[in-house]
Design a protein around this motif. Structure first.
Motif, PDB file in Angstrom:
ATOM      1  N   THR B 137       0.832  -1.198   0.000  1.00  0.00           N
ATOM      2  CA  THR B 137       0.000   0.000   0.000  1.00  0.00           C
ATOM      3  C   THR B 137       0.871   1.255   0.000  1.00  0.00           C
ATOM      4  O   THR B 137       0.632   2.195  -0.765  1.00  0.00           O
ATOM      5  N   LEU B 138       1.906   1.253   0.862  1.00  0.00           N
ATOM      6  CA  LEU B 138       2.777   2.432   0.965  1.00  0.00           C
ATOM      7  C   LEU B 138       3.489   2.690  -0.363  1.00  0.00           C
ATOM      8  O   LEU B 138       3.539   3.821  -0.845  1.00  0.00           O
ATOM      9  N   VAL B 139       4.043   1.629  -0.956  1.00  0.00           N
ATOM     10  CA  VAL B 139       4.767   1.810  -2.219  1.00  0.00           C
ATOM     11  C   VAL B 139       3.805   2.300  -3.297  1.00  0.00           C
ATOM     12  O   VAL B 139       4.139   3.168  -4.111  1.00  0.00           O
ATOM     13  N   TRP B 140       2.594   1.772  -3.271  1.00  0.00           N
ATOM     14  CA  TRP B 140       1.620   2.177  -4.287  1.00  0.00           C
ATOM     15  C   TRP B 140       1.255   3.654  -4.130  1.00  0.00           C
ATOM     16  O   TRP B 140       1.073   4.369  -5.108  1.00  0.00           O
ATOM     17  N   VAL B 141       1.156   4.101  -2.881  1.00  0.00           N
ATOM     18  CA  VAL B 141       0.848   5.511  -2.642  1.00  0.00           C
ATOM     19  C   VAL B 141       1.989   6.382  -3.173  1.00  0.00           C
ATOM     20  O   VAL B 141       1.755   7.422  -3.808  1.00  0.00           O
ATOM     21  N   VAL B 142       3.229   5.957  -2.931  1.00  0.00           N
ATOM     22  CA  VAL B 142       4.385   6.693  -3.465  1.00  0.00           C
ATOM     23  C   VAL B 142       4.290   6.779  -4.988  1.00  0.00           C
ATOM     24  O   VAL B 142       4.476   7.838  -5.590  1.00  0.00           O
ATOM     25  N   PHE B 143       3.992   5.648  -5.599  1.00  0.00           N
ATOM     26  CA  PHE B 143       3.831   5.573  -7.049  1.00  0.00           C
ATOM     27  C   PHE B 143       2.738   6.554  -7.516  1.00  0.00           C
ATOM     28  O   PHE B 143       2.920   7.335  -8.459  1.00  0.00           O
ATOM     29  N   ALA B 144       1.605   6.526  -6.799  1.00  0.00           N
ATOM     30  CA  ALA B 144       0.478   7.390  -7.183  1.00  0.00           C
ATOM     31  C   ALA B 144       0.853   8.859  -7.068  1.00  0.00           C
ATOM     32  O   ALA B 144       0.581   9.659  -7.977  1.00  0.00           O
ATOM     33  N   ILE B 145       1.526   9.224  -5.960  1.00  0.00           N
ATOM     34  CA  ILE B 145       1.926  10.627  -5.793  1.00  0.00           C
ATOM     35  C   ILE B 145       2.863  11.023  -6.923  1.00  0.00           C
ATOM     36  O   ILE B 145       2.733  12.097  -7.530  1.00  0.00           O
ATOM     37  N   ASN B 146       3.793  10.144  -7.240  1.00  0.00           N
ATOM     38  CA  ASN B 146       4.771  10.433  -8.286  1.00  0.00           C
ATOM     39  C   ASN B 146       4.078  10.601  -9.645  1.00  0.00           C
ATOM     40  O   ASN B 146       4.384  11.515 -10.415  1.00  0.00           O
ATOM     41  N   PHE B 147       3.112   9.749  -9.917  1.00  0.00           N
ATOM     42  CA  PHE B 147       2.427   9.805 -11.211  1.00  0.00           C
ATOM     43  C   PHE B 147       1.519  11.035 -11.307  1.00  0.00           C
ATOM     44  O   PHE B 147       1.587  11.808 -12.268  1.00  0.00           O
ATOM     45  N   PHE B 148       0.690  11.220 -10.282  1.00  0.00           N
ATOM     46  CA  PHE B 148      -0.238  12.353 -10.350  1.00  0.00           C
ATOM     47  C   PHE B 148       0.509  13.681 -10.215  1.00  0.00           C
ATOM     48  O   PHE B 148       0.077  14.700 -10.759  1.00  0.00           O
ATOM     49  N   GLY B 149       1.641  13.679  -9.504  1.00  0.00           N
ATOM     50  CA  GLY B 149       2.483  14.872  -9.460  1.00  0.00           C
ATOM     51  C   GLY B 149       3.006  15.219 -10.839  1.00  0.00           C
ATOM     52  O   GLY B 149       3.047  16.386 -11.243  1.00  0.00           O
ATOM     53  N   THR B 150       3.412  14.195 -11.569  1.00  0.00           N
ATOM     54  CA  THR B 150       3.890  14.400 -12.941  1.00  0.00           C
ATOM     55  C   THR B 150       2.761  14.958 -13.808  1.00  0.00           C
ATOM     56  O   THR B 150       2.960  15.861 -14.621  1.00  0.00           O
ATOM     57  N   LEU B 151       1.578  14.412 -13.583  1.00  0.00           N
ATOM     58  CA  LEU B 151       0.405  14.868 -14.326  1.00  0.00           C
ATOM     59  C   LEU B 151       0.152  16.354 -14.023  1.00  0.00           C
ATOM     60  O   LEU B 151      -0.172  17.149 -14.910  1.00  0.00           O
ATOM     61  N   TYR B 152       0.330  16.709 -12.748  1.00  0.00           N
ATOM     62  CA  TYR B 152       0.065  18.077 -12.324  1.00  0.00           C
ATOM     63  C   TYR B 152       1.026  19.056 -12.993  1.00  0.00           C
ATOM     64  O   TYR B 152       0.628  20.136 -13.430  1.00  0.00           O
TER      65      TYR B 152
END
Lengths: 58, 702
Positions: B137-152
């Motif tokens: 879960t933690l790694v996935w959250v990191v992944f999500a932040i990284n991806f959506f941050g890139t999107l932002y």
């Protein structure tokens, strides 16, 4: 029986939502340009070789 | 300008290289473990008498390695590579990218250690125990932040179709993983899932089917939409189709889970719903396949000389085959024949080896030369890899479908007197053993092809021309800023993500919510007795050894199953099962009504050496159960957790759990002693296992 009624209600609500959102998408111009997005990704937009060197020296 | 600003003018290629290389490593592990497991089915002594590599523990290792290590790392690499280029910006954070990379490898390492040791939640593709689940879960959250941050911070306002699929992947996998993994721990590495019986089955297959959908399909479709046009240097056949494809696929897929539970005690309306949506799923799936394949239109002649193109075409074709076969198998009458057989194993490997495997190979053959700034070492080797792989998959697939249909028909054969033609289960197993050998041969060819690839890639990497650098971005204009005209939906990342999540949640809520009140479906006249403390202990051993991977505990209301196994399973019987153990495959017979069918001594001898009872049996011997002591230290905690989850244990039963268990163990071992067992087995695990097996089908009777 209650399950069937529930599912009919769900089906109706969902299908109305789909029709409405399709009509919205059409009228708001979502489908106006269906060509350029597919073409744009083919362009790489990267710097290579001498081009890159010149750029980095600036 | 400080250093940081300059960095944002380059794509992060290093992280993609990392993911690409580790993909090859884990691919090797996943394939090899798969081959060993396949050989064990053909030749049972191949576990070498070692509990850690016995099929029941090896199979989860194989599936987890193939899905989460091999496919997972490939997805992350491909997504990070294509997302940066599609959004014309460096990834949001180099640190998060690296935490993501190393965190995911840590998850895989934990899985590779804990699964052979027998730490499992007993749910397919969700076996990992709670501490690892939290890490995921933690790694996935990191992944999500990284991806959506890139999107932002993207420089390209319009999101291409690949990005939509990535968004759906990240959000849905998070929902699936969290809901299915909710569990109450009773020790550092063990827990009970909060879901029970029919409810657990539904949640598990809602998860399981959508692990296929949102881990093995949507990310790969995203990669397909990027890499097929890039490799061909041609636009996708129809952007219009991709819009319909995306929305229809993510909306419909999530409903299809119950097709894994046809004819079980899952409520009928859910079975029908799952079946109907599975059949509907055929349309969007083929929309994606057609979109990919027709991109080759006018360029087919080039396929002859380009191995990477061959991989893509074969991958898309296997995707089309698997997504036609899936809806077919989801039709109740087809499922009646195919379910529990090797047909399903063939089906998933058509998808995994053909679609996922070949897509990944094509992507790596394209990416590695680009990322290492060189040319592919040998096209000829890639060509040979392709043909070896293709023949391997075909051998695998055909042998498994033939095995499945053969065995399914043999199970069902009833003569004119209304008796089973093959009453002995083992007869149907012996018939398909030759096909198990052919399957293993198919797998071996696939692996040989893969070895050629590894050699080819290593040679390619070694031939790199200059020191590795990140790719420089040419156009640094931020089109999000100079945005005067109204953007379309595909330009609004947040709104788009919310809508995609909603599309996924509709089916989820409608299917899962009604079963939260499971008692609506239970006959109030039936009181189900929970397992005794010793039986529960035995049940945990049953889960530990992965018995459910070869034995189902769910009798379907079909003539042959009634004749062979007894009355159909009911909701009530498994209502207190945390986790449910209905199983999905019958390499051996169903066990739902095994209790009291044979004496304790039969089970004792059978567990120690199955061939003493059934000379042709392919089940491994479980002699370590007679050597290891039962661990009574957790038993009170276990019963207490179960009690809190709604299993009707009294306070007394929880308090006296260890005493009760030891008393029951004494009765069973005394009985065995009288039958001539000389060894001191009173405290051995085999006693708990026998207690559990004898309790199967004894609870929840009228």
């Amino acid at each position: 029986m209650s399950t069937i009624l529930f599912m009919v209600a769900v089906a109706l609500i969902l299908s109305i939502t789909f029709v409405v959102s399709y009509l919205w998408a059409l009228s708001s111009g979502q489908f106006n340009d269906l060509d350029t997005p597919a073409l744009r990704i083919l362009k790489d937009d990267i710097l290579k070789g001498t081009e890159r060197k010149n750029h980095e020296q600036q | 300008m400080n250093n940081n600003d300059i960095k944002t003018n380059y794509y992060d290629d290093d992280i993609v290289r990392k993911f690409a290389m580790i993909t090859l490593v884990w691919a090797g592990v996943a394939f090899l473990v798969g081959l060993i497991a396949a050989l064990q089915l053909a030749f049972w002594p191949l576990n070498g008498g070692l509990e850690w590599i016995t099929f029941g523990r090896l199979r989860p290792l194989h599936t987890n390695a193939a899905i989460f290590a091999f496919a997972g790392n490939a997805i992350f690499g491909g997504m990070y590579h294509s997302t940066q280029r599609l959004l014309r910006t460096r990834l949001f954070s180099d640190t998060l990218s690296r935490i993501h990379f190393w965190g995911w490898q840590l998850v895989i390492l934990c899985a590779a250690i804990s699964l052979p040791l027998g730490f499992t939640q007993g749910k397919e593709y969700a076996e990992l125990e709670w501490p690892i689940d939290i890490l995921i879960t933690l790694v996935w959250v990191v992944f999500a932040i990284n991806f959506f941050g890139t999107l932002y911070k993207r420089r390209e306002k319009h999101m291409y179709v690949a990005i939509w699929f990535y968004i759906a992947t990240i959000l849905t996998v998070a929902v699936l993983h969290i809901v299915n993994s909710i569990a109450i721990p009773f020790s550092f590495m063990k827990s009970y899932t909060v879901w029970a019986g029919m409810q657990d089955a539904l949640v598990q297959w809602w998860y399981g089917h959508n692990a296929v959908a949102f881990f093995l399909t949507t990310p790969f479709l995203g990669l397909m939409y990027y890499y097929v046009p890039k490799i061909l240097n041609a636009p996708i056949y129809s952007y219009r189709l991709s819009i319909i494809h995306f929305w229809a696929l993510v909306f419909i897929y999530i409903w299809a889970g119950p097709h894994h539970l046809l004819y079980t005690s899952l409520p009928d309306w859910l079975q029908t719903l799952g079946m109907v949506f599975s059949v509907m799923l055929w349309a969007p799936s083929w929309g994606g396949m057609i979109n990919g394949l027709l991109t080759f239109k006018g360029r087919w002649h080039l396929v002859r000389s380009e191995p990477v193109w061959k991989f893509l075409i074969a991958a898309l074709t296997f995707y089309g085959m698997a997504t036609f076969e899936g809806p077919l198998l989801s039709i109740k009458s087809v499922s009646a024949l195919g379910h529990y057989t090797d047909w399903i194993v063939g089906h998933v490997h058509g998808g995994a080896l053909g679609w996922n495997g070949f897509m990944i190979f094509a992507m790596l053959y394209y990416l590695v030369p680009k990322l290492w700034n060189t040319e592919l070492y040998s096209k000829k080797l890639a060509e040979q890899h392709f043909w070896l792989g293709l023949v391997g998959i075909i051998l695998y697939y055909v042998s498994m479908v033939v095995a499945g249909v053969t065995q399914g028909l043999m199970w069902k054969a009833v003569d004119s007197n209304g008796l089973l033609v093959y009453p002995e289960f083992i007869e149907t197993v012996v018939r398909i053993i030759p096909l198990y050998w052919i399957r293993a041969l198919g797998g071996l060819l696939y692996i040989i092809g893969f070895v050629l690839m590894v050699y080819n890639i290593v040679k390619t990497v070694k031939s790199k021309k200059a020191p590795l650098t990140d790719t420089a971005i040419a156009n640094l204009v931020n089109e999000n800023v100079k945005d005067n005209q109204p953007r379309l939906l595909e330009g609004y990342a947040t709104v788009f993500s919310v809508l995609a999540l909603l599309a996924v949640l509709v089916g989820t809520v409608i299917e899962i919510y009604p079963t939260l009140n499971v008692h609506r479906y239970v006959n109030p006249e039936i009181t189900t007795q929970p397992f005794s403390a010793l039986e529960q202990e035995g049940r945990d051993l049953y889960v530990r050894e992965g018995c459910y991977l070869c034995h189902s505990q769910q009798i379907r209301p079909l003539v042959d199953e009634k004749l062979r196994y007894g009355d159909p399973s009911t909701i009530e019987e498994s209502i207190y099962d945390h986790p449910y153990q209905w199983g999905s495959k019958r390499t051996g017979p169903d066990l739902a009504r095994l209790g009291k069918k044979y004496p304790d001594m039969w089970h004792y001898r059978h567990m120690l050496d199955p061939r003493e009872i059934q000379p042709k049996s392919i089940m491994p011997a479980y002699d370590w159960l007679a050597k290891k002591n039962i661990d009574y230290s957790q038993i009170k905690k276990k019963l207490n957790v179960l009690k809190n989850l709604g299993v009707p244990y009294t306070d007394e039963q929880v308090q006296n759990a260890d005493v009760d268990a030891e008393a029951q163990a004494k009765v069973i071992s005394e009985g065995l002693k009288q039958k001539g067992v000389a060894e001191k087995i009173e405290n051995k695990e085999i006693i708990a296992m026998i207690a559990y097996l004898q309790a199967l089908g004894q609870k929840g009777k009228k």
